[in-house]
Write an enzyme that holds these catalytic residues in place. Structure first.
Site, mmCIF file in Angstrom:
data_model
loop_
_atom_site.group_PDB
_atom_site.id
_atom_site.type_symbol
_atom_site.label_atom_id
_atom_site.label_comp_id
_atom_site.label_asym_id
_atom_site.label_seq_id
_atom_site.Cartn_x
_atom_site.Cartn_y
_atom_site.Cartn_z
ATOM 1 C CG ASN A 20 -0.569 16.308 0.078
ATOM 2 O OD1 ASN A 20 -0.738 15.501 0.986
ATOM 3 N ND2 ASN A 20 -0.138 15.956 -1.111
ATOM 4 C CD GLU B 66 -0.569 12.237 -1.592
ATOM 5 O OE1 GLU B 66 0.594 12.495 -1.914
ATOM 6 O OE2 GLU B 66 -0.983 12.246 -0.443
ATOM 7 C CB THR C 82 -12.131 22.847 1.953
ATOM 8 O OG1 THR C 82 -11.194 22.417 0.963
ATOM 9 C CG2 THR C 82 -11.445 23.855 2.868
ATOM 10 C CB THR D 210 4.582 6.453 3.075
ATOM 11 O OG1 THR D 210 4.702 7.738 3.628
ATOM 12 C CG2 THR D 210 4.587 6.537 1.570
ATOM 13 C CE LYS E 239 -1.104 2.478 3.007
ATOM 14 N NZ LYS E 239 -0.625 3.806 3.538
#
Lengths: 397, 397
Positions: free
Chosen positions: A392, A269, A397, A183, A172
């Site tokens: 990141n 990401e 939000t 991580t 993972k």
């Protein structure tokens, strides 16, 4: 499960214990029917988590039988209390499996700085052990995920001329993702019979070219762990270092780890591209590696990849500040087969336009030819785009 | 110009020569009435530009009288042709000023890999020299800009007890910005009388704490140059190393360079924050610096700053993987005066909420106390947000 090569003598289980508020799978167990020769590599980060404080000394002994993994909480920066919880989880699983506690390895991934609760372990250990089965490896792969978009599984099959052996890898990771999440974890299992000492050198070599040659954002976590277990359950002869069987093992191990490592980069990401940075013609492997890493971790290079810009100036500059000795007048740069730089100079607008087409692919190779020697090294990286920032910085939000 | 302290005996000029298609100012000249003792520091990037190939050996001689600067083209990765053009520009200005060519220093900033045209220099050298005047330093500051949002000027005045001296600094830079544009230039002038050898050590010391302690994106360009000229035109006694006057000089030099360095960070691409990463309680200055740089260059830390997230987990992790020896159980972390981490553990939600308020400021300090010694070092960094990606990946749209 028929498309993965599952090694004999291993059983797997995973469930949702409540550590993750989302109710997703977060507790996993890998168990060998017999104690297995084991090797491990761990993060070099000097700030390392409680599970590693327990596991590292145990793996140094070269034997392991059970690996207990939780996701949703890294049990890192949790001090004495965190260490005690880690030890308790180890006692719980050893008791349930009726094995020596020293044969238990731990791994955690998730939020840093939040105490790991013991109750999910107390309440679920019997269920977890009861669920152990040979065909549940994919459940483990899912249960160890944090914000991975998909589970990461790779396998291989190799032979010593008489018997066939399987290697299965579960991993993972996707860069140091979301707030405080740790991580990279990798669990590699084989039913070949191999001594711990050879396992250790094979693992270090394979990790160097795979997990240690990838970068999503350059950060290495508090929890990175890769464990390699060989339980001999296939029944064949012990594989001795230097033999042809050993070569086959190492080759296939490297491929499994590299497949997993690339999956981690692709899942980076916000990543839209997987790029191999291959530095060749270097004076030494260290030099090639240093230069490749410098290019692979450059924000300017990675944003150029995102912008699909065949920007060799940033690449040559990253090579130049990497610290290795280079002659800028000898450097050639290619995007796949297209040469954009020859002897440190631009090859012109037509080839640059061709290279721009290569940049549109989801995967490509940047080759930097140093023309100073004959060693090479590759680093794998992703591009750097808006999604990385969003994930990141804006996750709340 | 009355708000800056202009050293005596220097003249300045700048104009638009056509190198920049935009028609903006792109050619600048700084000239001392007499040859000046000079020191210089240059990029460590092994891929360095033609102007540095000409200038570095000359500055090693410790004397300089004129600095010719162009923006819009870095004259980097331009091979033999680029070197010849650099040498021609040097000959042109030496001839027009009627000085020895060896007294000319060059600097360029802009696109990499595109040949620098000689015609703009040929057509404008007489006009440029004619325009030299004592009150045109700000024109130079503007003409050396590439994508800087504003010109960067700082000055100081110091005394040896008998006479007052001025130090003026002009700089440009904002990270390795836009496609192939080179980074940081600094020109520092004083009318004190100082030997080249002492100038050199003073410059290196001052640069270490300023220009070499900033990061916008970690890349160092092919063209970074800082020159320090001391022409003695104020008429005072020579300033000797070890004297009080020397101390005053160095202190003020450091402040001027730090002011410029901070302006460069504030102008970093997409930057919304200037953050000082101060590592203290380290065993050595090297260790403090290594840790500070690691935190300052971490993409995860910088995106947290952008997201105004008091994320100490990423900070402590960056310290942990920096390579220095640390005991995680001794680390304290502060945002300004607010402690978020004590002995490697969270100080709780109230202090974390207070720290979040600090994150909303455009400038703040992150202090990492290692509790292992008594040395400290600071690195200055910006946040990493969407604008950085936009500027570096989407600039063509």
């Amino acid at each position: 499960m028929s498309h993965f090569d599952i090694p004999a003598g291993f059983r797997f289980a995973g469930l949702a214990s409540g550590i993750k508020k989302s109710g997703k799978l977060d507790l996993a167990l890998i168990c060998s029917d017999q104690p297995a020769a084991t090797a491990g590599v761990f993060t070099q980060n000097k700030v390392y988590a409680a599970p590693l404080q327990v596991t590292k000394p145990r793996i140094a002994g070269g034997v392991c039988q059970a690996v207990l993994i939780n996701s949703g909480n890294a049990n890192a920066c949790t001090g004495e209390a965190g260490l005690q919880v880690a030890q308790q989880t180890s006692q719980l699983v050893a008791k349930q499996l009726n094995i020596d506690e020293e044969l238990v390895a731990l791994a955690s991934t998730g939020v840093i700085g939040v105490q790991l609760p013991i109750i999910p372990f107390e309440q679920n250990m019997d269920k977890l052990v009861d669920a152990l089965a040979e065909d549940r490896a994919l459940v483990v792969a899912e249960a160890i995920m944090t914000t991975d978009a998909y589970s990461k599984v790779a396998s291989a099959r190799f032979s010593d001329g008489e018997k066939a052996y399987n290697i299965l890898g579960l991993a993972k990771g996707a860069g140091m993702i979301h707030p405080n999440m740790a991580t990279m974890l990798g669990f590699v299992l084989t039913d070949a019979a191999i001594d711990a000492q050879f396992l250790d050198s094979a693992l270090r070599q394979a990790v160097k070219k795979s997990f240690n040659s990838i970068t999503v954002d350059g950060d290495t976590s508090t929890n990175d762990t890769v464990l390699l277990l060989a339980n001999g359950a296939a029944g064949g002869k012990k594989i001795e270092p230097g033999s042809e069987a050993a070569q086959a093992f190492v080759q296939h191990l490297e491929r499994v780890l590299l497949d997993l490592a690339k999956m981690i980069v692709r899942d980076g990401e916000g990543a839209t591209k997987l790029v191999e940075i291959k530095v060749q013609g270097a004076e030494s492997e260290d030099a090639a590696r240093t230069a490749a890493k410098s290019v692979a971790t450059s924000s300017l290079v990675k944003t150029a990849f995102f912008g699909e810009d065949a920007n060799w100036g940033r690449i040559i500059s990253a090579v130049g500040y990497s610290g290795i000795d280079v002659d800028q007048n000898k450097i050639d740069i290619f995007f796949n087969q297209v040469a954009v730089t020859k002897d440190g100079l631009s090859t012109g607008p037509e080839l640059e336009a061709e290279a721009t087409e290569v940049l549109k692919l989801p995967e490509f190779t940047v080759t930097v030819e140093l023309n100073q020697g004959d060693t090479c090294s590759s680093y794998y990286t992703s591009d750097l785009g808006y999604e990385y920032i969003k994930i990141n910085a804006d996750y709340r939000t």
